[in-house]
Design a protein around this motif. Structure first.
Motif, PDB file in Angstrom:
ATOM      1  N   GLN A   8      24.007  37.067  50.953  1.00  0.00           N
ATOM      2  CA  GLN A   8      23.470  35.698  51.649  1.00  0.00           C
ATOM      3  C   GLN A   8      23.988  34.672  50.766  1.00  0.00           C
ATOM      4  O   GLN A   8      24.322  33.542  51.771  1.00  0.00           O
ATOM      5  N   MET A   9      24.181  34.624  49.627  1.00  0.00           N
ATOM      6  CA  MET A   9      24.660  33.456  48.949  1.00  0.00           C
ATOM      7  C   MET A   9      26.154  33.056  48.586  1.00  0.00           C
ATOM      8  O   MET A   9      26.678  32.237  48.216  1.00  0.00           O
ATOM      9  N   GLY A  10      26.945  34.087  49.120  1.00  0.00           N
ATOM     10  CA  GLY A  10      28.335  33.973  48.978  1.00  0.00           C
ATOM     11  C   GLY A  10      29.165  33.266  50.435  1.00  0.00           C
ATOM     12  O   GLY A  10      28.232  32.904  51.119  1.00  0.00           O
ATOM     13  N   CYS A  11      30.156  33.425  50.455  1.00  0.00           N
ATOM     14  CA  CYS A  11      30.746  32.566  51.625  1.00  0.00           C
ATOM     15  C   CYS A  11      30.525  31.247  51.765  1.00  0.00           C
ATOM     16  O   CYS A  11      30.372  30.720  52.964  1.00  0.00           O
ATOM     17  N   GLY A  12      30.346  30.782  50.424  1.00  0.00           N
ATOM     18  CA  GLY A  12      30.165  29.207  50.333  1.00  0.00           C
ATOM     19  C   GLY A  12      28.870  28.532  50.592  1.00  0.00           C
ATOM     20  O   GLY A  12      28.710  27.633  50.628  1.00  0.00           O
ATOM     21  N   ARG A  13      27.906  29.531  50.730  1.00  0.00           N
ATOM     22  CA  ARG A  13      26.295  29.091  50.873  1.00  0.00           C
ATOM     23  C   ARG A  13      26.178  28.169  49.858  1.00  0.00           C
ATOM     24  O   ARG A  13      25.461  27.074  50.062  1.00  0.00           O
ATOM     25  N   THR A  14      26.492  28.362  48.566  1.00  0.00           N
ATOM     26  CA  THR A  14      26.141  27.571  47.504  1.00  0.00           C
ATOM     27  C   THR A  14      27.013  26.451  47.045  1.00  0.00           C
ATOM     28  O   THR A  14      26.965  25.437  46.312  1.00  0.00           O
ATOM     29  N   GLY A  15      28.110  26.432  47.664  1.00  0.00           N
ATOM     30  CA  GLY A  15      29.373  25.476  47.290  1.00  0.00           C
ATOM     31  C   GLY A  15      30.599  26.107  47.479  1.00  0.00           C
ATOM     32  O   GLY A  15      31.475  26.230  48.115  1.00  0.00           O
ATOM     33  N   PRO A  16      30.715  26.956  46.063  1.00  0.00           N
ATOM     34  CA  PRO A  16      32.056  27.662  45.968  1.00  0.00           C
ATOM     35  C   PRO A  16      32.036  29.030  46.869  1.00  0.00           C
ATOM     36  O   PRO A  16      30.763  29.234  47.444  1.00  0.00           O
ATOM     37  N   PHE A  17      32.822  29.465  46.948  1.00  0.00           N
ATOM     38  CA  PHE A  17      33.010  30.772  47.958  1.00  0.00           C
ATOM     39  C   PHE A  17      31.878  31.630  47.333  1.00  0.00           C
ATOM     40  O   PHE A  17      31.244  32.297  47.981  1.00  0.00           O
ATOM     41  N   PHE A  18      32.281  32.237  46.144  1.00  0.00           N
ATOM     42  CA  PHE A  18      31.490  33.279  45.473  1.00  0.00           C
ATOM     43  C   PHE A  18      30.285  32.643  44.635  1.00  0.00           C
ATOM     44  O   PHE A  18      30.677  31.491  44.050  1.00  0.00           O
ATOM     45  N   LEU A  70      43.744  40.917  56.789  1.00  0.00           N
ATOM     46  CA  LEU A  70      42.533  40.663  56.112  1.00  0.00           C
ATOM     47  C   LEU A  70      42.788  40.686  54.670  1.00  0.00           C
ATOM     48  O   LEU A  70      42.555  39.947  53.949  1.00  0.00           O
ATOM     49  N   LEU A  71      43.300  41.895  54.468  1.00  0.00           N
ATOM     50  CA  LEU A  71      43.385  42.187  52.960  1.00  0.00           C
ATOM     51  C   LEU A  71      44.501  41.206  52.180  1.00  0.00           C
ATOM     52  O   LEU A  71      44.265  40.864  51.113  1.00  0.00           O
ATOM     53  N   GLU A  72      45.428  40.832  52.917  1.00  0.00           N
ATOM     54  CA  GLU A  72      46.471  39.805  52.410  1.00  0.00           C
ATOM     55  C   GLU A  72      45.704  38.540  52.346  1.00  0.00           C
ATOM     56  O   GLU A  72      46.016  37.783  51.104  1.00  0.00           O
ATOM     57  N   THR A  73      45.020  38.460  53.121  1.00  0.00           N
ATOM     58  CA  THR A  73      44.229  36.848  53.083  1.00  0.00           C
ATOM     59  C   THR A  73      43.203  36.978  52.044  1.00  0.00           C
ATOM     60  O   THR A  73      42.922  35.667  51.093  1.00  0.00           O
ATOM     61  N   VAL A  74      42.300  38.070  51.810  1.00  0.00           N
ATOM     62  CA  VAL A  74      41.524  38.090  50.663  1.00  0.00           C
ATOM     63  C   VAL A  74      42.233  38.098  49.303  1.00  0.00           C
ATOM     64  O   VAL A  74      41.875  37.224  48.390  1.00  0.00           O
ATOM     65  N   ARG A  75      43.382  38.402  49.287  1.00  0.00           N
ATOM     66  CA  ARG A  75      44.195  38.461  48.070  1.00  0.00           C
ATOM     67  C   ARG A  75      44.548  37.158  47.769  1.00  0.00           C
ATOM     68  O   ARG A  75      44.527  36.404  46.806  1.00  0.00           O
ATOM     69  N   ASP A  76      45.136  36.461  48.818  1.00  0.00           N
ATOM     70  CA  ASP A  76      45.808  35.350  48.618  1.00  0.00           C
ATOM     71  C   ASP A  76      44.970  33.979  48.692  1.00  0.00           C
ATOM     72  O   ASP A  76      45.252  32.958  47.849  1.00  0.00           O
ATOM     73  N   THR A  77      43.839  34.193  49.346  1.00  0.00           N
ATOM     74  CA  THR A  77      43.075  32.893  49.442  1.00  0.00           C
ATOM     75  C   THR A  77      41.850  33.007  48.581  1.00  0.00           C
ATOM     76  O   THR A  77      41.365  32.084  48.222  1.00  0.00           O
ATOM     77  N   LEU A  78      41.178  34.207  48.345  1.00  0.00           N
ATOM     78  CA  LEU A  78      39.808  34.441  47.540  1.00  0.00           C
ATOM     79  C   LEU A  78      40.363  34.860  46.334  1.00  0.00           C
ATOM     80  O   LEU A  78      39.888  34.252  45.071  1.00  0.00           O
ATOM     81  N   LEU A  79      41.155  36.034  46.094  1.00  0.00           N
ATOM     82  CA  LEU A  79      41.079  36.617  44.514  1.00  0.00           C
ATOM     83  C   LEU A  79      42.273  35.887  43.592  1.00  0.00           C
ATOM     84  O   LEU A  79      41.804  35.444  42.555  1.00  0.00           O
ATOM     85  N   ALA A  80      43.362  35.636  44.365  1.00  0.00           N
ATOM     86  CA  ALA A  80      44.426  35.302  43.323  1.00  0.00           C
ATOM     87  C   ALA A  80      44.020  33.967  42.744  1.00  0.00           C
ATOM     88  O   ALA A  80      44.092  33.559  41.562  1.00  0.00           O
ATOM     89  N   PRO A  81      43.749  32.796  43.659  1.00  0.00           N
ATOM     90  CA  PRO A  81      43.361  31.576  43.149  1.00  0.00           C
ATOM     91  C   PRO A  81      42.363  31.651  42.158  1.00  0.00           C
ATOM     92  O   PRO A  81      42.223  30.570  41.262  1.00  0.00           O
ATOM     93  N   ARG A  82      41.352  32.517  41.842  1.00  0.00           N
ATOM     94  CA  ARG A  82      40.292  32.541  41.018  1.00  0.00           C
ATOM     95  C   ARG A  82      40.426  33.572  39.924  1.00  0.00           C
ATOM     96  O   ARG A  82      39.788  33.664  39.164  1.00  0.00           O
ATOM     97  N   LEU A  86      38.729  32.786  56.746  1.00  0.00           N
ATOM     98  CA  LEU A  86      39.210  32.522  55.180  1.00  0.00           C
ATOM     99  C   LEU A  86      40.294  31.545  55.105  1.00  0.00           C
ATOM    100  O   LEU A  86      40.439  30.626  54.357  1.00  0.00           O
ATOM    101  N   GLU A  87      41.229  31.817  56.119  1.00  0.00           N
ATOM    102  CA  GLU A  87      42.634  31.000  56.174  1.00  0.00           C
ATOM    103  C   GLU A  87      42.306  29.507  56.268  1.00  0.00           C
ATOM    104  O   GLU A  87      42.752  28.669  55.580  1.00  0.00           O
ATOM    105  N   HIS A  88      41.218  29.409  57.360  1.00  0.00           N
ATOM    106  CA  HIS A  88      40.976  27.791  57.965  1.00  0.00           C
ATOM    107  C   HIS A  88      40.044  27.084  56.844  1.00  0.00           C
ATOM    108  O   HIS A  88      40.587  26.025  56.509  1.00  0.00           O
ATOM    109  N   TYR A  89      38.986  27.841  56.437  1.00  0.00           N
ATOM    110  CA  TYR A  89      38.109  27.288  55.554  1.00  0.00           C
ATOM    111  C   TYR A  89      38.383  27.286  54.074  1.00  0.00           C
ATOM    112  O   TYR A  89      37.671  26.644  53.236  1.00  0.00           O
ATOM    113  N   TRP A  90      39.086  28.293  53.747  1.00  0.00           N
ATOM    114  CA  TRP A  90      38.985  28.298  52.253  1.00  0.00           C
ATOM    115  C   TRP A  90      40.614  28.457  51.580  1.00  0.00           C
ATOM    116  O   TRP A  90      40.738  28.842  50.319  1.00  0.00           O
TER     117      TRP A  90
END
Length: 419
Positions: free
Chosen positions: A243-253, A89-101, A313-317
């Motif tokens: 509530q508004m994270g994880c894509g609720r408003t469009g972007p992940f954050f 999970l931590l590797e996926t958070v780093r590679d999928t969420l944090l580094a690209p942003r 995260l891997e599949h949707y982000w």
């Protein structure tokens, strides 16, 4: 004693239960955007576990990963021990969420709820700055524990604390004065006036969209001004993205479109992917001043949630397909709601991505609309200071025809109540 007029829920469960009073059904199964009760009646879900089910009920991709993990005797309860599931999970958070942003955050696993994450964020801000006070905003909601309640606006929820809620001061949210007062005029004045009586706060906590507060939207320029105000005065900025994270408003954050980088971010609800309990606190590395074990929780190591979160995260982000889909569906909802509002007096609409609200001048109509909608097979809740808003939180994965079906039910309910 249970009588023919009562149930085990009435007889044994506390009066504190709430949603079951609005939706008097006994639900048995769920899949995608649908729930089914024990009598075989189907309900389209525009509630999605208060935002905990962005990927729908029993998402088959996540369900398969979870079943395989449990069948292989994977760790379920791990406190903060290192496990294979956590590492992935931590590797996926780093590679999928944090580094690209371009985000450089440390990751903390608090207890498994949004309130746990908020409590940890407030404690950390106070520890980092050595200051006690927190600034929050009118109509805010951050949870039901004491610290979270102190930065929550709703009087009824605050009263449930039973004790005074100290060390927090509310400020006007974007649009609170309907454009009659310049943004941050009061906030800047009292922060910079040594005679104002307001101590320099440790942090400001904000939702980019206030869901429970009535689907109130903060403009990107307002959020940028807030971030600049905090930075110039050494105040930490906490964005509550539970509530508004994880894509609720469009972007992940939800803060991405404003181009800001909060000091601390709280996540929960849909971060677990499958609706399993999980929360994260993200913060800049220089704020990682915790001593080992200084903040903990028995269920901060919910490894089945780590598994489903990683797969989600891997599949949707890993690309922007879901984000673009959410934007398109949001426009679809906005068009339908604008049509509904135009056909009935005293109704307006607001929203972003796949969080939208119908706002009723006559607050009593919102609850009646939700009741009629339920009777016709749609789950939707009210929000706002007077429950004057019908709030829509459908799963992000809902099909267009399902979305249209739910919007037709809502439109018919409004016509029934308001005609």
């Amino acid at each position: 004693m249970i009588t023919p007029e009562t149930t085990i829920f009435d007889d044994l469960e506390s009066n504190v239960r709430g949603y079951c009073r609005s939706w008097p059904a006994v639900f048995e199964t769920a899949q995608g955007a649908w729930l089914r009760d024990e009598n075989g009646r189907d309900f389209l879900d525009f509630f999605a576990g208060a935002g905990a089910l962005n990927y729908g009920h029993n998402n088959p991709l996540l369900k398969t990963a979870l079943i395989d993990y449990l069948a292989g005797d994977g760790i379920t309860h791990g406190l903060d021990m290192s496990t294979v599931a956590k590492r992935k999970l931590l590797e996926t958070v780093r590679d999928t969420l944090l580094a690209p942003r371009g985000l450089d955050y440390k990751v903390q696993f608090p207890g498994p709820t949004g309130a746990n994450a908020v409590e940890a964020a407030l404690k950390l801000a106070r520890k980092v700055t050595g200051r006690q006070s927190i600034l929050s905003f009118t109509n805010a909601f951050h949870g039901m524990t004491l610290g979270a309640l102190s930065v929550t606006g709703n009087a009824m929820k605050r009263a449930g604390a039973g004790v005074p809620l100290h060390h927090a001061t509310p400020m006007p949210y974007d649009g609170y004065f309907d454009g009659t007062t310049a943004d941050f005029q009061w906030m800047e004045r009292v922060l910079d006036d040594s005679s104002s009586g307001l101590d320099r706060p440790a942090a400001v906590i904000v939702e980019t969209v206030q869901g429970e507060g009535g689907v109130n939207l903060a403009r990107a320029e307002w959020l940028r001004h807030l971030a600049s105000l905090c930075s110039a005065r050494g105040i930490l900025l906490i964005v509550d993205d539970v509530q508004m994270g994880c894509g609720r408003t469009g972007p992940f954050f939800s803060f991405e479109t404003a181009g800001i980088t909060p000091d601390i971010v709280t996540l929960s609800k849909s971060i677990g992917g499958y609706g399993l309990p999980m929360a994260l606190v993200l913060f800049k590395p220089e704020h990682d001043v915790w001593s080992p074990g200084e903040h903990n929780g028995t269920f901060r190591g919910n490894n089945p949630s780590f598994v489903t979160a990683q797969v989600a995260l891997e599949h949707y982000w890993s690309d922007d397909v879901l984000e673009k889909s959410t934007g398109a569906k949001g426009k679809r909802v906005a068009t339908a709601l604008n049509d509904i509002a135009a056909a009935a007096p005293g109704i307006s609409t607001r929203g972003r991505g796949l969080v939208h609200g119908l706002v009723f001048d006559d607050a009593s109509q919102a609850g009646k609309v939700c009741q009629v909608a339920f009777e016709r097979g749609l789950l939707a809740e009210t929000s706002g200071a007077s429950d004057e808003v019908v709030k829509l939180l459908p799963p992000l994965t809902i099909a267009d025809d399902e979305l249209d079906h739910g919007l037709r039910i809502l439109g018919d309910a409004v016509e029934t109540v308001c005609s």
